[in-house]
Design an enzyme around this catalytic site. Sequence first.
Site, PDB file in Angstrom:
ATOM      1  N   ASP A  74      40.204  53.453  37.607  1.00  0.00           N
ATOM      2  CA  ASP A  74      39.724  52.201  37.005  1.00  0.00           C
ATOM      3  C   ASP A  74      38.348  52.385  36.375  1.00  0.00           C
ATOM      4  O   ASP A  74      37.602  53.304  36.721  1.00  0.00           O
ATOM      5  CB  ASP A  74      39.682  51.062  38.043  1.00  0.00           C
ATOM      6  CG  ASP A  74      38.898  51.406  39.306  1.00  0.00           C
ATOM      7  OD1 ASP A  74      38.925  52.565  39.729  1.00  0.00           O
ATOM      8  OD2 ASP A  74      38.238  50.500  39.857  1.00  0.00           O
ATOM      9  N   GLU A 139      38.544  51.387  42.705  1.00  0.00           N
ATOM     10  CA  GLU A 139      37.310  51.875  43.329  1.00  0.00           C
ATOM     11  C   GLU A 139      36.153  50.935  43.036  1.00  0.00           C
ATOM     12  O   GLU A 139      35.301  50.687  43.880  1.00  0.00           O
ATOM     13  CB  GLU A 139      36.964  53.288  42.826  1.00  0.00           C
ATOM     14  CG  GLU A 139      35.860  53.981  43.606  1.00  0.00           C
ATOM     15  CD  GLU A 139      34.448  53.685  43.113  1.00  0.00           C
ATOM     16  OE1 GLU A 139      33.492  53.912  43.870  1.00  0.00           O
ATOM     17  OE2 GLU A 139      34.290  53.191  41.978  1.00  0.00           O
TER      18      GLU A 139
HETATM   19 ZN   LIG Z   1      32.785  55.692  39.618  1.00  0.00          ZN
END
Ligand SMILES: [Zn+2]
Length: 382
Positions: A74, A139
């Site tokens: 992401d 994340e």
């Molecule tokens: Zn990162």
Amino acid sequence: MKHFTEEEKIKILSDIIAIKSINENEIEVANYLKKLFDQYGIESKIIPVTDTRVNLVAEIGTGSPVIGVSGHMDVVSPGDESEWTSDPFTLTERDGKLYGRGTNDMKAGLVNLALVMIELKENKELKNGTVRFIATTGEEVGGAGSQKLYEEGYMDDVDYLWVAEPSHDALVYCHKGSLNLRITSIGEAAHSSMPEQGYNAINPLMKYLLEMDDKLNGDNRKNEVLDKLIINTTIINAGNQVNSIPEKAVAEINVRTIPEFDNEEVIDLFNKTADKYNEEGSDIDVEVTMSLPSVFTTGSSKMINLAKELGKKYLDLEPSVIGSPGVTDASNLLRGKDDNFPFMAFGPGETKMAHKTDEYVYKDYYFAFFDIYKELILGLSK
Ligand SMILES: [Zn+2]
């Protein structure tokens, strides 16, 4: 023999930059990488995390050591796209820099790891051990992907972990944790000329927030590398009319934790303090919306030593070995591991460039890290 040309490396990175995996949609990155791995006979597995989000795990080799290499798929939002010099989702080269959202954080690192896996497999260069490629989802928004991988045992047999987060001049071997809390104070609405008819939700919340700020900031515990814990109240929402007593006040708090004053202890302190207020007539509720523990390792490992040497060789600089205030997927991936576990974050790009407008990675560093990663794996697997 497979030898990725610079053109191929740029093409694959630009394909992946073009996928808008902004806090979601990592599945398209996973599908792209899976297809690429399939072409070279590397087995990979898509692991669902939520209805729409997935991780990808691929593996080459057998037996030990098991080298875990990881990156998140992401990226954060590009923000106002008109502020960008070129389209954030079109990889664009200017003055030796590759521009685009995620070039730095951290698709350049991720692509390198995938391409190194392919060459090692295709050329039968990996004589010993296993390399497990771990691409995560979410994340930037709490680490749900890495949490899932930890829970499903993907880290159980791993002997080394490095995360290819942007940090070309420093090997990060420990970092703070991150904890988000939502505090809700409930009152009772009334006309502001007759406050005794209601209960102001803001007043106890203000006192509570200041008390918590004092308690945490006043605590002298310090980590030798990470220093002190950090607390910030970052959002407050309350009230809806200037002449009404507010019935609800909500604050959000981010705490950057250290091993000596960890997430559990902070949560406990927030809860106990809320209990005290509630015994005195307030109605304060504490909700933990994210909890990523700190990562602390000794930093003395074969991996760190080798990475330092390779940094000198390929980047023409001497990487420092440091602790970082920011979190990585290692918070989840290293749950249950002890201080001696060999961990580092090391990848093309600069920490300060992450999440910025006109994000870029130096083209030379993008290429250099391919060689670093390959030699690192071969050195560790010996
Ligand atoms: Zn990162």
